[in-house]
Design an enzyme around this catalytic site. Sequence first.
Site, mmCIF file in Angstrom:
data_model
loop_
_atom_site.group_PDB
_atom_site.id
_atom_site.type_symbol
_atom_site.label_atom_id
_atom_site.label_comp_id
_atom_site.label_asym_id
_atom_site.label_seq_id
_atom_site.Cartn_x
_atom_site.Cartn_y
_atom_site.Cartn_z
ATOM 1 N N HIS A 1 89.653 11.047 31.129
ATOM 2 C CA HIS A 1 90.703 11.610 30.765
ATOM 3 C C HIS A 1 91.972 10.437 30.378
ATOM 4 O O HIS A 1 91.492 9.217 30.775
ATOM 5 C CB HIS A 1 91.739 12.411 32.199
ATOM 6 C CG HIS A 1 91.837 11.375 32.642
ATOM 7 N ND1 HIS A 1 92.698 10.101 33.181
ATOM 8 C CD2 HIS A 1 91.023 10.774 34.154
ATOM 9 C CE1 HIS A 1 92.762 9.681 34.254
ATOM 10 N NE2 HIS A 1 91.587 9.953 35.321
ATOM 11 N N HIS B 1 85.609 1.824 17.387
ATOM 12 C CA HIS B 1 83.684 2.626 17.668
ATOM 13 C C HIS B 1 83.626 2.245 19.003
ATOM 14 O O HIS B 1 83.620 0.920 19.344
ATOM 15 C CB HIS B 1 82.602 1.554 16.709
ATOM 16 C CG HIS B 1 81.735 2.129 16.561
ATOM 17 N ND1 HIS B 1 80.394 1.450 15.939
ATOM 18 C CD2 HIS B 1 80.469 2.534 17.393
ATOM 19 C CE1 HIS B 1 79.113 2.229 16.231
ATOM 20 N NE2 HIS B 1 80.036 3.241 17.669
#
Length: 196
Positions: free
Chosen positions: A125, A134
């Site tokens: 979250h 990446h």
Amino acid sequence: MLIYGAGGHAKVVASILSACEERVVGLFDDDWQNVIWPDQCILHGYDPLIMPIEKLIIAIGGNQARRQVAEKVVHSFGLAIHPTALVDRSVRVGTGVVIVHNTVVQAGGRIGDHVIINTAAIVDHECILGNFAHIGPGATICGGVRVGECSLVGAGSVVLPGVSIGKECIIGAGSVVTRNVPDYAKVAGNPARNID
């Protein structure tokens, strides 16, 4: 959809698009004459006049190279999100993003442009992933983490809640990041330490 790049990551992007019932109609690559591609599509060096209204995904795993290509591309960018990925509807997703098979992106997050969230990675979250970041296969990004532009979080790494990783950082595979990482740093280990 068009793909820029013809390496292994391009094959993953093509697989994602196929699973989304999206056809790859063209492939751009700087070395296109030597590309062997399994599917029927146009092969060419980048040309903005080829299918100019088709959307494009930059299928290059290297963050710096992906950013360089994005700066010269004129086409609009698409998205490649595999159907097995679980992305909460509250997540803001930028353009050109690739979210690979079996990933989870939890509520309240922001994903910048041209980010890759690789196979089975977890982004918990309220995380913020900068442009061209990446997240490697199997990495776990805990809640409230920030990952800066062009940073790589290596395969199987864990980033603890609330940690900030600067821009253009490399987090070695299997690392456990317990504290903030400054811009341009290379860290690895458990706990992750500077390896420059």
